[in-house]
Design a protein around this motif. Structure first.
Motif, mmCIF file in Angstrom:
data_model
loop_
_atom_site.group_PDB
_atom_site.id
_atom_site.type_symbol
_atom_site.label_atom_id
_atom_site.label_comp_id
_atom_site.label_asym_id
_atom_site.label_seq_id
_atom_site.Cartn_x
_atom_site.Cartn_y
_atom_site.Cartn_z
ATOM 1 N N LEU A 167 0.826 -1.203 0.000
ATOM 2 C CA LEU A 167 0.000 0.000 0.000
ATOM 3 C C LEU A 167 0.866 1.261 0.000
ATOM 4 O O LEU A 167 0.537 2.252 -0.659
ATOM 5 C CB LEU A 167 -0.935 -0.005 1.212
ATOM 6 C CG LEU A 167 -2.045 -1.065 1.187
ATOM 7 C CD1 LEU A 167 -2.818 -1.052 2.490
ATOM 8 C CD2 LEU A 167 -2.983 -0.831 0.007
ATOM 9 N N TYR A 168 1.970 1.237 0.743
ATOM 10 C CA TYR A 168 2.884 2.385 0.726
ATOM 11 C C TYR A 168 3.381 2.648 -0.695
ATOM 12 O O TYR A 168 3.386 3.780 -1.178
ATOM 13 C CB TYR A 168 4.084 2.128 1.643
ATOM 14 C CG TYR A 168 3.783 2.192 3.138
ATOM 15 C CD1 TYR A 168 2.896 3.132 3.649
ATOM 16 C CD2 TYR A 168 4.420 1.328 4.025
ATOM 17 C CE1 TYR A 168 2.631 3.192 5.013
ATOM 18 C CE2 TYR A 168 4.171 1.382 5.389
ATOM 19 C CZ TYR A 168 3.273 2.318 5.871
ATOM 20 O OH TYR A 168 3.014 2.378 7.213
ATOM 21 N N GLU A 169 3.788 1.579 -1.340
ATOM 22 C CA GLU A 169 4.334 1.716 -2.689
ATOM 23 C C GLU A 169 3.257 2.148 -3.672
ATOM 24 O O GLU A 169 3.472 3.036 -4.508
ATOM 25 C CB GLU A 169 4.972 0.400 -3.126
ATOM 26 C CG GLU A 169 5.627 0.470 -4.495
ATOM 27 C CD GLU A 169 6.326 -0.834 -4.870
ATOM 28 O OE1 GLU A 169 6.860 -0.905 -5.991
ATOM 29 O OE2 GLU A 169 6.315 -1.776 -4.048
ATOM 30 N N GLU A 170 2.106 1.531 -3.585
ATOM 31 C CA GLU A 170 1.016 1.829 -4.523
ATOM 32 C C GLU A 170 0.543 3.272 -4.405
ATOM 33 O O GLU A 170 0.160 3.912 -5.390
ATOM 34 C CB GLU A 170 -0.136 0.857 -4.258
ATOM 35 C CG GLU A 170 -1.275 0.952 -5.239
ATOM 36 C CD GLU A 170 -2.341 -0.085 -4.959
ATOM 37 O OE1 GLU A 170 -3.345 0.292 -4.314
ATOM 38 O OE2 GLU A 170 -2.160 -1.256 -5.339
ATOM 39 N N ARG A 171 0.569 3.812 -3.184
ATOM 40 C CA ARG A 171 0.089 5.175 -2.962
ATOM 41 C C ARG A 171 1.209 6.207 -3.037
ATOM 42 O O ARG A 171 0.988 7.387 -2.764
ATOM 43 C CB ARG A 171 -0.613 5.258 -1.603
ATOM 44 C CG ARG A 171 -1.836 4.362 -1.505
ATOM 45 C CD ARG A 171 -2.574 4.564 -0.220
ATOM 46 N NE ARG A 171 -3.679 3.619 -0.074
ATOM 47 C CZ ARG A 171 -4.526 3.610 0.949
ATOM 48 N NH1 ARG A 171 -4.406 4.541 1.902
ATOM 49 N NH2 ARG A 171 -5.488 2.718 1.023
ATOM 50 N N GLY A 172 2.385 5.767 -3.396
ATOM 51 C CA GLY A 172 3.492 6.692 -3.578
ATOM 52 C C GLY A 172 4.019 7.296 -2.299
ATOM 53 O O GLY A 172 4.525 8.423 -2.296
#
Length: 623
Positions: A167-172
């Protein structure tokens, strides 16, 4: 116009200072009036209150009560706080717990909390809580770079952490902007459930966080399983130290430096309604951890990161509204003690999943203390108190002693599996249970001032797995459990017979003679679900039988003064027996050497109320 001298108005300037010995002599006089003969230090000791861990609270603390120098806030040994500014900059982190299995419902409560004062999220993940696949939905709309997330995933910590990373990666979200803790705690999980976990997953997560996520902590040292099993504050401290040292060994063997390993740990402690014990425990915990870090060669490792949670053990199921008071005092103790994060459990926590009102009250508890009481504006508010400094020192020694006992037994894992920890906690709880049974430790709304006519507060029960009482794990205890059993028996009788079991209070003589003991007896019997009834007019041997028959009771209790007992107790007790009373009690203790033959038992302050009530329900045929 009168001008005061430069030194101001000295109100006590003409009075000599009182000495400690003069105070002790005054105490001696008071004790003599109550029939106790003690002098000097013994008189002072007679007013002391015994605590767990062999500690005691003294009636007077002075500058003579030496304690080690606590240092300065933000400096080792961090007794006075983990940072130089304490919580003054922004207050403590208000962390709310979420354990619902419904991702959509969790999302609603998460957003409501964050919009109304909560600053971080504590997500229960796994069996009986949020599924790993539901994390994304649960945090939909949450700015993860602003709201830290603390996971509590037990055996599913690795997939839960990976989902959070995704989720951290997906949401930048930049890796440096990710804050919180992944909650890996294999020894805590084993203590809670009896299930052994391979520490490899926790170690791998710690290495990843150390390398890529500088503001994420991988491991949680959760002391709640030991507190919830009946442990004392010292045992809670000792078990947490032993757990943390075990993790340090694993992490350094995996290649992390001691400083890096220390940075991967967050500690979780219980905050109770004993505000001073809570304050001292958190201060002592930081001191002990600083000592461990120093002994491991990392004196610059920094302060212990602390998450305080209001105690589930103290929460009552009857009259749960009183829990609001308990959690307020506990939250105050946690804040004054310097906790970095504080979770206030909703007042209906013991009844099931909390409703919106309970969650609002829980989060607003911190808000009131921070925004209206300005509690965080003072750095280490308790610092300098002779009592708090002494209690902190004594508690630190008690925690260190238990830590050393665990280490001698082979460490935390070995001590858990051998049963040593469970035995020590059970012994502590047995002693405390005796105090609870005798009402030496009162529970307002349960053992004191119970209300048999209260409407029960009903909540949706959590899934069975959420209780965490797995096979082989430590038990979970509650202060109200013995009385809850008695009240449940009374409830069942009410449902089947249409009325609660009753005791008739035979009040002898004028109100001045019987009021105090009638109130005491009424309070005691109602703590067991036994309704207390009495004729508003005092009775004697002539009227007792008729009044008893009209009451619908099956047992009776005489209530009056010692002088009237001597005159009437025997005759009234015999009249009650003739009227069908199965048992006749007397409120109070008769003079030494005096017995009233028709009286079956005596109830008095300090008697084993639980045993008396249980046997009384047995005689009444209440299953």
């Amino acid at each position: 116009m009168t001008v005061l001298p430069d030194d101001g108005l000295s109100l006590a300037a003409e009075f000599p200072d009182a000495t400690h010995e003069q105070w002790q002599r005054l105490v001696e006089g008071v004790l003599r009036k109550s029939g106790k003969d003690a002098s000097g230090p013994a008189a002072e000791e007679a007013l002391s209150t015994a605590l767990e861990d062999g500690l005691s609270t003294r009636p007077l603390y002075t500058a003579r009560e030496a304690a080690p120098d606590a240092g300065y806030p933000g400096f080792s040994p961090f007794v006075r706080g983990g940072t130089a500014a304490g919580n003054a900059a922004a207050g403590w982190d208000v962390r709310q717990r979420h354990t619902s299995t419904d991702p959509a419902g969790t999302n609603e409560t998460v957003l409501a909390d964050l919009e109304n004062g909560v600053t971080s999220l504590w997500l229960g993940v796994g069996p009986g809580a949020l599924p790993v696949s539901g994390i994304e939905r649960a945090v939909d709309g949450v700015f993860l770079d602003l709201a830290p997330v603390a996971l509590d995933a037990g055996g599913e910590v690795e997939p839960a952490a990976r989902e959070l990373f995704r989720l951290y990666e997906e949401r930048g979200i930049p890796k440096a902007a990710a804050h919180g803790t992944l909650g890996a705690d294999p020894l805590g999980h084993e203590a809670r459930t009896g299930e052994r976990l391979d520490p490899a997953a926790a170690i791998a997560l710690a290495r990843l966080c150390e390398q890529e996520y500088p503001n994420l902590r991988a491991l949680t040292v959760d002391a709640l399983p030991y507190h919830e099993a009946g442990g004392s504050a010292g045992q809670e401290l000792g078990a947490s130290l032993a757990t943390a040292v075990a993790y340090l060994r694993e992490l350094t063997e995996a290649g992390l430096t001691v400083e890096a390993a220390c940075a991967q740990l967050e500690f979780r402690y219980a905050a109770t309604a004993d505000q001073f014990l809570t304050i001292a425990k958190l201060r002592a915990a930081r001191r002990l951890w600083a000592r461990v870090a120093e002994a491991c060669g990392a004196p610059d490792a920094g302060a212990q990161r602390q998450h305080a949670v209001t105690s589930p053990v103290m929460m009552s199921r009857r009259d749960p509204w009183v829990n609001m008071l308990r959690t307020t005092v506990a939250c105050l103790g946690a804040g004054v003690g310097g906790a970095d994060s504080v979770t206030v459990l909703p007042f209906d926590h013991s009844l099931g999943l909390p409703d919106a009102f309970a969650r609002r009250i829980a989060r607003n508890t911190s808000t009131i203390l921070l925004e209206e009481s300005h509690l965080a504006r003072v750095i280490d508010p308790a610092g300098g108190s002779w009592y708090v400094e002494r209690l902190t020192d004594e508690l630190a020694h008690a925690g260190w002693e238990f830590f050393q006992e665990i280490e001698r037994a082979g460490g935390q894992a070995a001590a858990l599996r051998s049963g040593l920890i469970g035995e020590r906690l059970a012994a502590t709880w047995a002693k405390r249970s005796e105090k609870l049974a005798k009402r030496r430790e009162p529970i307002t709304g349960v053992s004191e001032f119970p209300n048999l006519t209260e409407r029960p507060v009903e909540r949706v029960a959590p899934p069975a797995e959420a209780s965490g009482s797995g096979s082989g794990g430590l038990p979970r205890v509650r202060r109200d459990e013995a009385y809850e059993v008695l009240r449940s028996r009374s409830d069942a009788h009410l449902a089947s017979a249409g009325a609660r079991p009753r005791v008739f209070l035979a009040a002898l003589g004028p109100a001045a003679a019987h009021t105090a003991r009638a109130s005491f007896a009424s309070n005691l019997f109602q703590a067991g679900g036994i309704e207390a009834v009495h004729d508003p007019v005092s009775v004697d041997a002539t009227t007792a039988a008729d009044a008893f028959k009209a009451s619908g009771a099956t047992v009776a209790c005489l209530c009056s003064s010692d002088a009237l007992y001597e005159e009437q107790a025997e005759a009234v007790a015999e009249a009650l027996k003739s009227a069908g009373a199965q048992r006749v009690f007397l409120a109070g203790r008769p003079p030494k050497g005096v017995e009233y033959g028709a009286v079956d038992a005596y109830v008095f302050a300090g008697c084993d109320a639980v045993s008396v009530l249980s046997s009384t329900l047995d005689h009444m045929g209440v299953a």
